[in-house]
Design an enzyme around this catalytic site. Structure first.
Site, mmCIF file in Angstrom:
data_model
loop_
_atom_site.group_PDB
_atom_site.id
_atom_site.type_symbol
_atom_site.label_atom_id
_atom_site.label_comp_id
_atom_site.label_asym_id
_atom_site.label_seq_id
_atom_site.Cartn_x
_atom_site.Cartn_y
_atom_site.Cartn_z
ATOM 1 N N GLU A 267 -14.764 29.455 8.078
ATOM 2 C CA GLU A 267 -13.590 29.692 7.243
ATOM 3 C C GLU A 267 -12.672 28.475 7.290
ATOM 4 O O GLU A 267 -12.445 27.884 8.351
ATOM 5 C CB GLU A 267 -12.830 30.920 7.765
ATOM 6 N N CYS B 51 -13.369 36.621 7.295
ATOM 7 C CA CYS B 51 -12.541 37.041 8.430
ATOM 8 C C CYS B 51 -12.186 38.529 8.345
ATOM 9 O O CYS B 51 -13.069 39.375 8.264
ATOM 10 C CB CYS B 51 -11.304 36.146 8.527
ATOM 11 N N LYS C 88 -10.357 34.925 -0.638
ATOM 12 C CA LYS C 88 -9.949 35.987 0.285
ATOM 13 C C LYS C 88 -8.993 36.956 -0.412
ATOM 14 O O LYS C 88 -7.977 36.555 -0.978
ATOM 15 C CB LYS C 88 -9.280 35.357 1.504
#
Length: 318
Positions: A49, A173, A139
């Site tokens: 990430e 994540c 995200k």
């Protein structure tokens, strides 16, 4: 349509740090690591990430509720300048890297919008061995103070790409804690699930193993290894790091089978490339007793509606 023309896949998960806040030097490092993985036979290579230009752990950009600082804006601008326009020159370079090394390349970047918008997004990019940017995922929900610096993606980038090894896709994540987001990715038929992260806690491993079991997929969990000494000392907000530990992120990258068992890793406290030869038949074999999209789905009771339309704040009419 399922693609079963390959029975095995060699994958590489790269646990490393970028050259923090420096896109050019980070790409040079990324190229070296990707070439090394390809020379070892990897067909799919995954980076963490926010690898370009950094996951700014420990920095608040001197932001408080109700106020922003001059120093924080200077560091955020530096972060923005070193982030990645998609598509652009940087993505073209990464696409060429994938083509020259005949690999599927998955890279976590900070994406910058240009033109009418100036927002940053935490994004994962997917490149093919043909040298194409096949897709991206922004995200959906930045966590905690990440919301200071990143915007929210929408459903238009819930991406899964076709490969000879089955569909490749995943979440970033703590999106992996979102049950409905996971359900959407499973429904796309993902067989090799990528999970770039910044979470190095032991508890994170439970989530990765659960996703492998729940999705009956291989999970490529990828994190950075970062020390405080890697941060540039000329950051305007560098003093925020004074109370941070020397070891900022210890890693925890791993490769996990559809049975929930580790194939490689987790590895901590060092930079390392993890490799694994995936037996793709395990995906179907493991679905015999649990199929999240099939005999365990119960659509007569549960249904999920996913909005995959790109959201725009202005719609022009003539």
């Amino acid at each position: 349509m399922e693609n079963y023309n390959q029975k095995k896949a060699k994958v590489a998960v790269v646990q490393a740090a970028p050259v923090i806040m420096d896109q050019a030097k980070t790409i040079t490092k990324l190229e070296s690591l990707a070439i090394k993985a390809a020379e070892a036979g990897a067909e799919i290579v995954v980076f963490p990430e926010a690898f370009i230009p950094a996951y700014p752990r420990g920095l608040s950009f001197k932001t408080k509720v109700g106020s922003r600082s001059k120093e924080g804006k200077e560091d955020w601008f530096r972060y923005w300048e070193n982030s990645v326009q998609v598509p652009g020159k940087t993505t073209a370079r990464l696409a060429n890297l994938a083509k020259e090394n005949n690999i599927y390349l998955v890279v976590g970047v900070i994406e910058k919008e240009v033109g009418a918008k100036r927002t940053l997004y935490c994004t994962v990019l997917y490149f093919t061995p043909e040298g194409k940017l096949a897709g991206k995922h922004q995200k959906l929900k930045p966590t905690g103070s990440e919301r200071y610096i990143w915007g929210e993606g929408d459903g238009s980038t819930l991406t899964a790409i076709e490969t000879p090894y089955g569909k490749l896709g995943g979440l970033i994540c703590w999106e992996n804690y979102m049950p409905l987001a996971r359900a959407a990715i499973y429904a796309k038929g993902v067989k090799i699930y990528v999970a770039p992260t910044a979470d190095s806690r032991e508890e994170w491993q439970s989530t990765m193993r659960h996703i492998a079991l729940e999705g009956r997929c291989f999970v490529l969990a990828c994190n950075q290894f970062v020390t405080k000494a890697m941060y540039p000392s000329d950051l305007a907000c560098y003093d925020e790091l004074e109370t941070e530990p020397d070891l900022m992120c210890r890693g925890g990258s791993a490769i996990i089978a559809p049975t929930g068992e580790y194939i490689a890793g987790p590895v901590y406290d060092q930079e390392e490339i993890l490799y694994a030869d995936l037996d793709l038949s395990l995906i179907t074999k493991s679905s015999f007793d649990f199929d999240v999209n099939g005999h365990y789905s119960r659509p007569d009771v549960f249904q999920l509606i996913v909005n995959e339309k790109e959201q725009k704040n202005v719609k022009w009419q003539k």
